[in-house]
Write an enzyme that holds these catalytic residues in place. Structure first.
Site, short mmCIF file in Angstrom:
data_model
loop_
_atom_site.label_atom_id
_atom_site.label_comp_id
_atom_site.label_asym_id
_atom_site.label_seq_id
_atom_site.Cartn_x
_atom_site.Cartn_y
_atom_site.Cartn_z
CB SER A 40 -0.97 -0.02 1.11
OG SER A 40 -2.05 0.84 0.99
CG ASP A 84 -6.96 -3.14 -3.76
OD1 ASP A 84 -7.67 -2.74 -2.86
OD2 ASP A 84 -5.89 -2.89 -4.13
CG HIS A 99 -5.42 -2.68 -0.14
ND1 HIS A 99 -4.90 -2.06 -1.49
CD2 HIS A 99 -4.69 -2.24 0.96
CE1 HIS A 99 -4.25 -1.05 -1.09
NE2 HIS A 99 -3.90 -1.11 0.17
#
Length: 262
Positions: free
Chosen positions: A83, A205, A233
């Site tokens: 991320s 995601d 994710h």
């Protein structure tokens, strides 16, 4: 000798993100560390609290990571970021190419620059936003967004683990210092990544659009994109065995083929 790997968590998270992933690498003989980025996780927040607090932005996080690399790793590594950690890994690789042999970016947030209006908000308003980050309802909502298999993974235990570090002394002040820095701005620099880069992207995601994966594939000079099927994710949490096998192969310099399911 298998090259080492260092793993970086996402925004306001901790090394506990990799609690399922590092054992998979260990079984493959990959020496690996999960690092708490300064100002987040369980690092010492003391310097970033009170009047005259030290600045805490990308420069400080980069310096802290480089100091860790010199002290504990000392040779070219594979740097993995998840991320926002993907943007941080990319930033580090651009600044210290001597330290990074390969990159792994897990659903990376690198095309969103800065923190929007929050970075210029009055400190009291930013403080309210930071306070919300600690709350159980927000953490539960974040978990439901992060996972594809919500009933299995978005549990109360996952919520508690995800907010454990928010109880560390000085956590709020450290986040405010980061917000004041304006955050990362790397959208125009992805093309500069000179090292071989593996991008893992969860097909389901719900936080970052899977269509964004194509931008990385187009922009990275030496990139490979691999889809993680039936995954949200956080492939390192939701599909650690499948993702870990691909990352292990990448660390060892084995071929990872194009776009395909894991």
């Amino acid at each position: 000798t298998v090259p080492p790997l260092v793993a970086l968590h996402g925004f306001d998270s901790s090394c506990l993100e990799f609690r399922r992933f590092l054992p998979v690498l260990a079984r493959q003989g990959v020496p690996a560390w999960a690092v708490d980025l300064v100002g987040w996780g369980f690092t010492d927040h003391g310097p970033f609290t009170g009047p005259g607090a030290a600045p805490l932005g990308p420069d400080q996080k980069r310096e802290h990571l480089y100091a860790f690399w010199k002290a504990k790793v000392g040779r070219p590594m594979t740097l993995l970021g998840a991320s926002l950690g993907g943007a941080i890994a990319l930033d580090f690789a651009l600044a210290h190419p001597d330290a990074v042999a390969r990159l792994v970016l897990v659903d990376p947030q690198a095309y969103t620059d800065g923190l929007g209006p929050l970075s210029s908000a009055p400190r009291w308003l930013a403080g309210l936003g930071v306070a919300v980050l600690r709350t159980e309802p927000l953490r539960r909502a974040a978990n439901r967004m992060a996972y594809h298999d919500v009933p299995r993974f978005a549990t109360e235990d996952a919520m508690r683990v995800g907010r454990l570090h928010t109880h560390a002394p000085g956590w709020a002040d450290a986040n405010l210092q980061y917000i004041a820095s304006g955050g990362y701005a790397l959208s125009g620099r992805v093309r500069e990544a000179a090292v071989p880069t593996l991008v893992l992207w969860g097909r389901q995601d719900k936080i970052l659009e899977p269509a964004m994966a194509a931008r990385f594939e187009a922009d990275l000079p030496d990139g490979r994109l691999v889809w993680v099927e039936d995954c949200g994710h956080c492939a390192h949490l939701e599909a650690p065995d499948r993702a870990g096998r691909v990352v292990g192969a990448w660390v060892r310099g084995e071929e990872v083929r194009g776009v395909g399911g894991v």
